[in-house]
Design a protein around this motif. Structure first.
Motif, PDB file in Angstrom:
ATOM      1  N   LEU A 174      -4.012 -85.378-110.267  1.00 56.62           N
ATOM      2  CA  LEU A 174      -4.862 -86.201-109.409  1.00 56.62           C
ATOM      3  C   LEU A 174      -5.039 -85.528-108.060  1.00 56.62           C
ATOM      4  CD1 LEU A 174      -3.639 -89.819-110.227  1.00 56.62           C
ATOM      5  CD2 LEU A 174      -5.912 -88.869-110.556  1.00 56.62           C
ATOM      6  N   GLY A 175      -3.947 -84.927-107.583  1.00 58.23           N
ATOM      7  CA  GLY A 175      -3.993 -84.260-106.290  1.00 58.23           C
ATOM      8  C   GLY A 175      -5.040 -83.158-106.271  1.00 58.23           C
ATOM      9  N   SER A 176      -5.034 -82.300-107.295  1.00 55.21           N
ATOM     10  CA  SER A 176      -5.986 -81.186-107.293  1.00 55.21           C
ATOM     11  C   SER A 176      -7.397 -81.691-107.514  1.00 55.21           C
ATOM     12  CB  SER A 176      -5.600 -80.161-108.349  1.00 55.21           C
ATOM     13  OG  SER A 176      -5.664 -80.745-109.622  1.00 55.21           O
ATOM     14  N   LEU A 177      -7.522 -82.766-108.311  1.00 52.40           N
ATOM     15  CA  LEU A 177      -8.842 -83.351-108.540  1.00 52.40           C
ATOM     16  C   LEU A 177      -9.431 -83.834-107.213  1.00 52.40           C
ATOM     17  CD1 LEU A 177      -8.946 -85.593-111.740  1.00 52.40           C
ATOM     18  CD2 LEU A 177     -10.809 -84.253-110.813  1.00 52.40           C
ATOM     19  N   ALA A 178      -8.556 -84.528-106.447  1.00 50.53           N
ATOM     20  CA  ALA A 178      -9.020 -85.056-105.171  1.00 50.53           C
ATOM     21  C   ALA A 178      -9.475 -83.915-104.280  1.00 50.53           C
ATOM     22  CB  ALA A 178      -7.902 -85.855-104.515  1.00 50.53           C
ATOM     23  N   GLN A 179      -8.700 -82.835-104.304  1.00 49.64           N
ATOM     24  CA  GLN A 179      -9.039 -81.699-103.456  1.00 49.64           C
ATOM     25  C   GLN A 179     -10.397 -81.125-103.841  1.00 49.64           C
ATOM     26  OE1 GLN A 179      -6.447 -78.349-103.683  1.00 49.64           O
ATOM     27  NE2 GLN A 179      -6.223 -78.225-101.479  1.00 49.64           N
ATOM     28  N   ALA A 180     -10.620 -81.027-105.164  1.00 50.29           N
ATOM     29  CA  ALA A 180     -11.878 -80.443-105.626  1.00 50.29           C
ATOM     30  C   ALA A 180     -13.054 -81.304-105.227  1.00 50.29           C
ATOM     31  CB  ALA A 180     -11.843 -80.266-107.135  1.00 50.29           C
ATOM     32  N   GLU A 181     -12.821 -82.611-105.193  1.00 48.23           N
ATOM     33  CA  GLU A 181     -13.960 -83.475-104.916  1.00 48.23           C
ATOM     34  C   GLU A 181     -14.376 -83.430-103.462  1.00 48.23           C
ATOM     35  OE1 GLU A 181     -13.284 -86.737-108.441  1.00 48.23           O
ATOM     36  OE2 GLU A 181     -13.033 -87.352-106.356  1.00 48.23           O
ATOM     37  N   THR A 182     -13.445 -83.104-102.539  1.00 49.18           N
ATOM     38  CA  THR A 182     -13.835 -83.127-101.141  1.00 49.18           C
ATOM     39  C   THR A 182     -14.720 -81.929-100.810  1.00 49.18           C
ATOM     40  OG1 THR A 182     -11.784 -82.009-100.617  1.00 49.18           O
ATOM     41  CG2 THR A 182     -11.817 -84.378-100.280  1.00 49.18           C
ATOM     42  N   LYS A 183     -14.566 -80.779-101.550  1.00 47.62           N
ATOM     43  CA  LYS A 183     -15.381 -79.615-101.249  1.00 47.62           C
ATOM     44  C   LYS A 183     -16.429 -79.427-102.345  1.00 47.62           C
ATOM     45  CE  LYS A 183     -13.401 -76.042 -98.480  1.00 47.62           C
ATOM     46  NZ  LYS A 183     -12.551 -74.907 -98.375  1.00 47.62           N
ATOM     47  N   LYS A 184     -17.680 -79.147-101.929  1.00 42.55           N
ATOM     48  CA  LYS A 184     -18.698 -78.847-102.943  1.00 42.55           C
ATOM     49  C   LYS A 184     -18.531 -77.378-103.332  1.00 42.55           C
ATOM     50  CE  LYS A 184     -22.678 -81.273-103.307  1.00 42.55           C
ATOM     51  NZ  LYS A 184     -24.116 -81.357-103.169  1.00 42.55           N
ATOM     52  N   THR A 185     -18.316 -77.171-104.618  1.00 45.44           N
ATOM     53  CA  THR A 185     -18.038 -75.808-105.065  1.00 45.44           C
ATOM     54  C   THR A 185     -19.080 -75.314-106.041  1.00 45.44           C
ATOM     55  OG1 THR A 185     -15.775 -76.620-105.179  1.00 45.44           O
ATOM     56  CG2 THR A 185     -16.131 -74.344-105.830  1.00 45.44           C
ATOM     57  N   ILE A 186     -19.393 -74.053-105.938  1.00 40.67           N
ATOM     58  CA  ILE A 186     -20.189 -73.427-106.998  1.00 40.67           C
ATOM     59  C   ILE A 186     -19.446 -72.182-107.481  1.00 40.67           C
ATOM     60  CG2 ILE A 186     -22.490 -74.220-106.344  1.00 40.67           C
ATOM     61  CD1 ILE A 186     -22.838 -71.455-104.985  1.00 40.67           C
ATOM     62  N   THR A 187     -19.641 -71.866-108.747  1.00 44.17           N
ATOM     63  CA  THR A 187     -19.039 -70.630-109.265  1.00 44.17           C
ATOM     64  C   THR A 187     -20.136 -69.586-109.445  1.00 44.17           C
ATOM     65  OG1 THR A 187     -19.188 -71.678-111.412  1.00 44.17           O
ATOM     66  CG2 THR A 187     -16.994 -71.388-110.508  1.00 44.17           C
ATOM     67  N   VAL A 188     -19.778 -68.357-109.104  1.00 45.52           N
ATOM     68  CA  VAL A 188     -20.706 -67.251-109.243  1.00 45.52           C
ATOM     69  C   VAL A 188     -20.045 -66.197-110.121  1.00 45.52           C
ATOM     70  CG1 VAL A 188     -21.962 -65.442-108.031  1.00 45.52           C
ATOM     71  CG2 VAL A 188     -21.594 -67.656-106.925  1.00 45.52           C
ATOM     72  N   TRP A 189     -20.761 -65.724-111.127  1.00 49.02           N
ATOM     73  CA  TRP A 189     -20.242 -64.633-111.962  1.00 49.02           C
ATOM     74  C   TRP A 189     -20.986 -63.364-111.580  1.00 49.02           C
ATOM     75  CZ3 TRP A 189     -19.792 -66.423-117.795  1.00 49.02           C
ATOM     76  CH2 TRP A 189     -18.824 -67.431-117.863  1.00 49.02           C
ATOM     77  N   CYS A 190     -20.247 -62.302-111.332  1.00 54.05           N
ATOM     78  CA  CYS A 190     -20.896 -61.034-111.007  1.00 54.05           C
ATOM     79  C   CYS A 190     -19.906 -59.908-111.202  1.00 54.05           C
ATOM     80  CB  CYS A 190     -21.399 -61.035-109.565  1.00 54.05           C
ATOM     81  SG  CYS A 190     -20.063 -61.226-108.371  1.00 54.05           S
ATOM     82  N   TRP A 191     -20.410 -58.651-111.107  1.00 56.74           N
ATOM     83  CA  TRP A 191     -19.524 -57.512-111.231  1.00 56.74           C
ATOM     84  C   TRP A 191     -19.026 -57.089-109.845  1.00 56.74           C
ATOM     85  CZ3 TRP A 191     -24.532 -57.988-112.674  1.00 56.74           C
ATOM     86  CH2 TRP A 191     -25.493 -57.268-111.953  1.00 56.74           C
ATOM     87  N   ASP A 192     -18.129 -56.119-109.845  1.00 61.64           N
ATOM     88  CA  ASP A 192     -17.394 -55.780-108.630  1.00 61.64           C
ATOM     89  C   ASP A 192     -18.284 -55.478-107.425  1.00 61.64           C
ATOM     90  OD1 ASP A 192     -14.627 -55.302-107.722  1.00 61.64           O
ATOM     91  OD2 ASP A 192     -15.456 -53.335-107.243  1.00 61.64           O
ATOM     92  N   TYR A 193     -19.340 -54.676-107.644  1.00 64.65           N
ATOM     93  CA  TYR A 193     -20.191 -54.253-106.538  1.00 64.65           C
ATOM     94  C   TYR A 193     -20.862 -55.458-105.884  1.00 64.65           C
ATOM     95  CZ  TYR A 193     -23.859 -51.635-104.126  1.00 64.65           C
ATOM     96  OH  TYR A 193     -24.703 -51.113-103.185  1.00 64.65           O
TER      97      TYR A 193
END
Lengths: 294, 430
Positions: free
Chosen positions: B19-38
């Motif tokens: 629940l703790g980590s869930l709460a943390q995730a909800e306070t920040k809007k997050t996006i994931t980006v997939w890319c290579w090293d460069y």
């Protein structure tokens, strides 16, 4: 309480083997059947499936690259399998239990390539086969022989691939042969010696015939393995260069499905490949297998 | 009883943590980006500014490589699984059309269309399908000739860019210069793998003349007579011994560039950064840049392209606004692009950056030439090229025919005719 309902004497065997069959069903049986289903469509993996009937199979049989890959597999097979199998058998005989003192060391040394990472090994061999800076040509140069275009000529590219494959798989085949040798009774060799047979004669008259099932097993594995070579040619020759001389059916399958995103075509190729291998292995069994009552 | 009590305690603890980590995730809007090293390095240069303008957001970058199409396989898998795909994904231009065709990318026409005129025009070709926009360009790969001043000097030829440009005015001049250099210094003119050719050099030269595998309507045009002339030219250079037979990105290839075994490299702008940082840093001061030779004196474009990438948003994104804000921030913002250019040599596709004085800076590695100016001019003239979703297959088919041609087993006309015919059959095109 729960236990008694499910685990009776009758159901227990089925329950114990079910984990394997459930996993097998989900991860092996289902994809195999679904793949057959897809082979009748055009599908890029994500979008709609367009039905095309038998067109994918027709295309595959007319596909130059696919036919070339089958031809390559046959050529590669003839180039290294007979030699490797014979060499594995001879090495197994020489390194058999206590024939000479350091046989354990040699057995391990020959077997170790089998447990190495195929990717790392293929990259290393690629460097060693390099025309200008590779180890092999440097050695040849110091002996006064002109450099060989290991990976640049159609003929030599196949030889180079065979060298890599034999290096990697000789040990495995040798262990197979060693296991088979243990099953031949010593009395046969003793009586042969008493009758005046030399070691070469006993090798061809006793060892080879007695080892037939093991040799057949090794040949079958080598056949399937040669047609299914993937990582070695992909890395060593960048997937088939020059002029598709080292492309194998599995590499072509991988390209079709995962690089060109033509899963229907890829599935058709997979099934044709399966039929070919099925016929080949049965032919091998027919010619080399022990017939009942022999 | 003790067992049960312990079990309850552990369950509560685990639940509390979740629940703790869930709460943390909800306070920040997050996006994931997939890319290579460069690309990751490029993004990280601009993240502090991004967070400054968008407080309370988080960008998670996941590294996925491009070897063996790793990133495209993974995105495809996630898209077909219905979950697990990133919000934003970096794509090489060569694979863009293929990804668009799968239908897994978000339609960003409303947001992207206003930027149409601010980027190199050729970057939009594969990003637009049926009038809809699916990607935003990041960087381009304008191609020019990188030449070794010291090799030219050793052959008794001029070595400053103005005179070398005149020396290499047409490809025929390039060939003659190559012969001179071979005679006087023994160095090759350029690098081209023979029996292991990967087709990229031919593609660069085809694009220069607005030729290619496919035309604007998707028709196969590889067997046009002018294309065979180009392949014939490459064959001529090969026969005259002007090419080092080395495959790109292998040790002999690097060694040839380092040791001055080759007089020129026909490659894109990003090659400069690589030469400087890890291929041949000790050759500083020995290089110069001139534009591509033409095919006819006075006629034709001295520009082509190799590489380049873009950002796209996937259909699975739950944060459309943030994903777009991120994409826009990284690609359409002059400062972001200049940061990436200055630190990592990522050549901006954004033309509004081209007035920045950084382009006119003289670089000692290149004999104090303002080499980026050259690429800027090239970038604005890059001809049309359509990869289409069948590029991977077309390239693979053509590779084998080129290799066969360079091994002397068929003529250029035959090679391209066979390749074109096979491509038509396999991709079911005209």
């Amino acid at each position: 309480m729960v236990k008694k309902i499910f685990l009776t004497k009758k159901t227990a065997p089925y329950i114990f083997i079910s984990p394997f069959y459930i996993l097998f069903g989900i991860f092996m049986l289902y994809p195999v059947i679904y793949s057959f289903f897809i082979s009748f469509f055009d599908w890029n993996g994500l979008g709609d499936k367009t039905p095309v009937g038998w067109l994918n199979y027709l295309d595959a049989l007319r596909d130059n690259v696919f036919l070339q890959s089958l031809l390559n597999a046959v050529i590669l097979f003839l180039e290294y399998v007979p030699l490797m199998t014979l060499l594995a058998l001879i090495l197994a005989v020489i390194l058999n239990k206590g024939v000479f003192r350091f046989c354990n060391f040699f057995r391990s040394a020959i077997f170790i390539p089998y447990v190495t990472s195929v990717v790392a090994v293929a990259f290393t061999f690629q460097l060693m086969f390099d025309k200008d800076y590779g180890l092999f040509n440097l050695i040849l140069g110091s002996l006064g022989i002109s450099p060989i275009p290991w990976l640049q000529s159609i003929f030599w590219a196949r030889i180079s691939l065979c060298v890599l494959v034999v290096w990697k798989w000789l040990g495995y085949n040798m262990i197979l042969m060693l296991a088979g040798l243990q099953m031949i009774p010593d009395e046969l060799y003793e009586s042969a010696r008493i009758d005046g047979a030399g070691s070469v004669q006993s090798f061809f008259r006793i060892t080879v015939p007695m080892m037939r099932p093991v040799i057949l097993f090794a040949l079958t594995l080598s056949t399937i393995g040669t047609f299914g070579l993937f990582a070695e040619p992909l890395i060593l020759t960048n997937g088939g260069a020059p002029v598709n001389s080292t492309i194998t059916p599995v590499i072509h399958l991988y390209n079709t499905s995962f690089r060109y995103l033509k899963f229907g075509q890829g599935s058709a190729i997979a099934y044709i490949y399966f039929v070919i291998l099925f016929i080949l292995t049965n032919l091998q069994r027919h010619y080399f297998g022990t017939k009942k009552g022999e | 009883m003790k067992k049960v009590r312990n079990l309850i305690a552990v369950t509560l603890l685990v639940a509390g943590l979740c629940l703790g980590s869930l709460a943390q995730a909800e306070t920040k809007k997050t996006i994931t980006v997939w890319c290579w090293d460069y690309v990751k390095k490029c993004i990280e240069l601009n993240l502090p500014d991004f967070y400054g303008k968008n407080p309370g957001t988080a960008v998670e970058i996941k590294l996925v490589g491009t070897q063996n199409g790793d990133i495209y396989n993974k995105v495809l898998l996630a898209l077909s699984a219905g979950e697990g795909a990133p919000d934003v994904v970096a794509l090489e231009n060569s694979h863009l059309a293929q990804m668009v065709a799968t239908g897994g990318l978000l339609d960003i026409t409303k947001n992207a269309k206003p930027y149409f005129n601010q980027f190199n025009h050729y970057k939009w070709d594969d990003a637009i399908s049926k009038g809809k926009f699916y990607a935003m360009p990041i960087d381009s790969g304008p191609v020019a000739i990188w030449y070794r001043r010291d090799v030219f000097e050793k052959a008794g030829l001029p070595s400053n860019p103005e005179e070398v440009t005149k020396l290499l005015d047409t490809w025929e001049d390039f060939y003659k210069t190559g012969q001179t250099i071979k005679e006087k210094t023994g160095s090759y003119m350029f690098q081209m793998a023979g029996s292991t050719n990967d087709g990229r050099l031919l593609e660069i030269l085809l694009q220069q003349q607005s030729l290619g595998y496919f035309d604007k309507n998707g028709k196969v045009i590889l067997d046009k007579p002018q294309a065979a002339k180009i392949l014939d030219f490459l064959g001529k250079c090969n026969k005259a011994g002007l090419c080092q037979d080395a495959l790109a990105w292998t040790d002999p290839w690097y060694a040839g560039q380092r040791d001055g075994k080759v007089a020129t490299i026909i490659e894109a702008v990003w090659m400069g950064g690589f030469l400087k940082s890890w291929i041949a840093p000790e050759t500083t001061g020995k290089w110069g840049v001139v534009r591509l030779p033409r095919w006819e004196r006075g006629k034709g474009v001295r520009a082509s392209n190799d590489g380049g990438s873009c950002f796209a948003i996937t259909n699975q994104t739950k944060n459309k606004d943030l994903a777009w804000k991120f994409t826009e921030f990284m690609t359409a913002r002059v400062e972001s692009q200049m940061n990436m250019f200055k630190s990592l040599d990522s050549f901006p596709s954004l033309e509004s950056t081209y007035t920045d004085p950084f382009f006119t800076e003289k670089d000692p590695f290149f004999g104090n030439q303002a080499y980026r100016e050259v690429f800027k001019e090239v970038a604005m003239e890059i001809p049309y090229w359509s990869y289409t979703k069948d590029y991977a297959e077309a390239n693979q088919i053509t590779q084998a025919e080129i290799q066969s041609f360079l091994l002397g087993k068929q003529t250029a006309v035959q090679a391209l005719k066979k390749a074109a015919q096979t491509i038509r059959e396999k991709t079911r095109r005209k």
